[in-house]
Design a protein around this motif. Structure first.
Motif, PDB file in Angstrom:
ATOM      1  N   SER A  36       0.788  -6.271   7.000  1.00 51.20           N
ATOM      2  CA  SER A  36       1.654  -5.329   6.974  1.00 51.20           C
ATOM      3  C   SER A  36       2.517  -5.022   8.177  1.00 51.20           C
ATOM      4  O   SER A  36       3.713  -4.011   8.202  1.00 51.20           O
ATOM      5  CB  SER A  36       0.149  -3.617   8.271  1.00 51.20           C
ATOM      6  OG  SER A  36      -0.790  -4.090   6.942  1.00 51.20           O
ATOM      7  N   TYR A  37       2.840  -6.444   8.887  1.00 53.46           N
ATOM      8  CA  TYR A  37       3.785  -6.030   9.464  1.00 53.46           C
ATOM      9  C   TYR A  37       4.304  -7.800   9.853  1.00 53.46           C
ATOM     10  O   TYR A  37       5.132  -7.685  10.272  1.00 53.46           O
ATOM     11  CB  TYR A  37       2.953  -7.118  11.145  1.00 53.46           C
ATOM     12  CG  TYR A  37       2.233  -5.944  11.924  1.00 53.46           C
ATOM     13  CD1 TYR A  37       2.950  -4.054  12.124  1.00 53.46           C
ATOM     14  CD2 TYR A  37       0.698  -5.514  11.845  1.00 53.46           C
ATOM     15  CE1 TYR A  37       1.694  -3.446  12.399  1.00 53.46           C
ATOM     16  CE2 TYR A  37      -0.083  -4.565  12.331  1.00 53.46           C
ATOM     17  CZ  TYR A  37       0.468  -3.692  12.086  1.00 53.46           C
ATOM     18  OH  TYR A  37      -0.048  -2.282  12.635  1.00 53.46           O
ATOM     19  N   ASN A  79       1.032   3.501  12.009  1.00 52.77           N
ATOM     20  CA  ASN A  79      -0.248   2.819  11.468  1.00 52.77           C
ATOM     21  C   ASN A  79      -1.456   3.372  12.396  1.00 52.77           C
ATOM     22  O   ASN A  79      -1.162   3.086  13.226  1.00 52.77           O
ATOM     23  CB  ASN A  79      -0.292   0.923  11.180  1.00 52.77           C
ATOM     24  CG  ASN A  79       0.559   0.929   9.810  1.00 52.77           C
ATOM     25  OD1 ASN A  79       0.325   1.195   8.966  1.00 52.77           O
ATOM     26  ND2 ASN A  79       1.151  -0.058  10.464  1.00 52.77           N
ATOM     27  N   SER A 129      -0.313   5.396   7.261  1.00 47.12           N
ATOM     28  CA  SER A 129       0.597   4.916   7.647  1.00 47.12           C
ATOM     29  C   SER A 129       2.043   5.391   7.575  1.00 47.12           C
ATOM     30  O   SER A 129       1.689   6.211   6.227  1.00 47.12           O
ATOM     31  CB  SER A 129       1.312   3.135   6.882  1.00 47.12           C
ATOM     32  OG  SER A 129       2.083   2.492   7.041  1.00 47.12           O
ATOM     33  N   GLY A 184      -7.547  -0.034   6.360  1.00 44.30           N
ATOM     34  CA  GLY A 184      -6.367   0.904   6.791  1.00 44.30           C
ATOM     35  C   GLY A 184      -7.006   2.632   6.328  1.00 44.30           C
ATOM     36  O   GLY A 184      -6.988   2.641   5.916  1.00 44.30           O
ATOM     37  N   GLU A 229      -4.811  -8.092  10.876  1.00 44.75           N
ATOM     38  CA  GLU A 229      -4.188  -7.973   9.981  1.00 44.75           C
ATOM     39  C   GLU A 229      -2.572  -8.813  10.150  1.00 44.75           C
ATOM     40  O   GLU A 229      -2.023  -8.744  11.573  1.00 44.75           O
ATOM     41  CB  GLU A 229      -3.825  -6.223  10.481  1.00 44.75           C
ATOM     42  CG  GLU A 229      -2.853  -6.100   9.872  1.00 44.75           C
ATOM     43  CD  GLU A 229      -3.229  -5.970   8.379  1.00 44.75           C
ATOM     44  OE1 GLU A 229      -2.293  -6.678   7.319  1.00 44.75           O
ATOM     45  OE2 GLU A 229      -4.136  -5.660   7.711  1.00 44.75           O
TER      46      GLU A 229
END
Length: 373
Positions: free
Chosen positions: A165-166, A200, A211, A208, A162
């Motif tokens: 998401s960051y 998360n 969040s 996922g 992943e």
């Protein structure tokens, strides 16, 4: 019949008898004092370890890990060496209950409890940190802002990755929960007008799961118990399920308190706190707070302590020359002297607890394994 009088006692012999009497009384006093300081006549035993406090001494089940700058060593609690593993310079490591991850630059090592590598490869990007679960390891690598999270199994096979998401976040920490099948991460969004921490959760090899924004208070610990994540910040404890749904009834205000240890008992997290102001002075802990289910209990320590820990449904607090022990519902702490175990040395730091009830205590730069059982 005439009897002769007994001659008076020789003065030298009288002094000898007096000295013997004084010595016997002193010995009796010492025995009484020790029995008062050691409930049930208990004394502690200790082993001086060959590692130094500066060598990242870390509990690993009932064993001890340390890194001397080139090699990772595993010691038994009695000080004997179990194995060693060469890492080279500038390495770091973390461990779970039975596995270890070590890294230096781009190189990742996954090591089992017997010191054998199950994976040893370069990942092609600088590794920031790694966390170890029961089935997987989580690797954070790349740049500080916008890092990549990769999940591997214990043989190094890719399980999850992943990065989206960051993309504009700093990844702070991660951990595994629910039999190691799920992973949580905390990340910081520093681009907003107010810093925001984001939690998360993922089910590994599934999309996922959740969040949530945690606000601007620093989140520094996440403990899983009873199918809930206990998220501890400088302001409060909040409880979330694996999808990130808040259990508002589980929120507890902990402003002014710092978490120093945790344990899981059944479906409940046991969280041990000390006043935040005590953290800046490691020898000034005089109060503890235990939050456990619906219980929120305060404890006053008999004297200033360096740190405290949970083990076997008991609280242990460590001062320079004493261990204070209390059951969870006890009204006072029982003192146990460390003088028999450590002599005249004073404890300066608590390093952790092994699974077999051995505490790792530092006396300046020296490290001792003290058996509390």
């Amino acid at each position: 019949m005439q009897f002769s009088q007994s001659p008076s006692m020789n003065p030298k012999r009288r002094r000898l008898y007096l000295l013997i009497l004084v010595a016997a009384l002193l010995a009796l006093f010492v025995l009484i004092a020790r029995s008062l300081l050691s409930p049930g006549g208990k004394t502690l035993s200790a082993v001086k370890l060959r590692c130094k406090v500066t060598q990242d001494v870390t509990p690993f089940g009932s064993d001890i890990l340390y890194y001397d700058g080139t090699t990772l060593y595993c010691l038994r609690s009695n000080g004997g060496e179990r194995w060693s593993y060469p890492l080279g310079e500038n390495a770091s490591f973390s461990c779970g209950d039975s596995m270890i991850a070590a890294w230096a630059g781009t190189q990742l090592h996954i090591i089992d409890r017997n010191g054998n590598a199950t994976y040893n490869e370069s990942l092609g990007a600088p590794i920031q940190f790694v966390r170890v679960g029961s089935k997987y390891v989580g690797i954070v690598m790349g740049s500080e802002i916008g890092p990549t999270l990769e999940i591997k199994d214990m043989q190094g096979n890719h399980a999850e990755g992943e990065s989206e998401s960051y993309k504009e976040l700093i990844l702070l920490d991660l951990g595994f929960f629910s039999d190691g099948e799920f992973v949580w991460t905390t990340a910081l969004d520093s681009y907003g007008s107010v810093p925001d921490t984001i939690l998360n959760t993922y089910r590994i090899q599934v999309s996922g799961s959740g969040s949530i924004s945690l606000g601007d208070h620093l989140v520094y610990a996440v403990i899983y118990a009873g199918k809930q994540l206990n998220v501890v910040s400088t302001q409060q404890i909040r409880k979330y399920n694996y999808r990130g749904t808040l259990d508002s009834s589980g929120t507890v205000l902990v402003y002014g308190w710092q978490l120093i240890d945790s344990a899981v008992n059944g479906d409940e997290a046991m969280l041990l706190f000390t006043p935040t102001k005590s953290i800046s002075d490691s020898s000034s802990i005089n109060q503890l707070r235990l939050i456990w289910g619906k219980t929120d209990k305060r404890y006053s320590l008999p004297s200033l302590c360096i740190s405290a820990a949970l083990y076997g449904r008991r609280i242990y607090a460590f001062s320079a020359d004493m261990v204070y022990r209390a059951d969870l519902n006890a009204k006072r702490f029982d003192p146990i002297s460390l003088s028999d175990a450590l002599g005249k040395q004073s404890v300066t730091q608590y390093l952790g607890m092994l699974k077999n009830g051995v505490a790792l205590l530092a006396c300046d730069n020296d490290v001792y394994a003290v058996n509390l059982q």
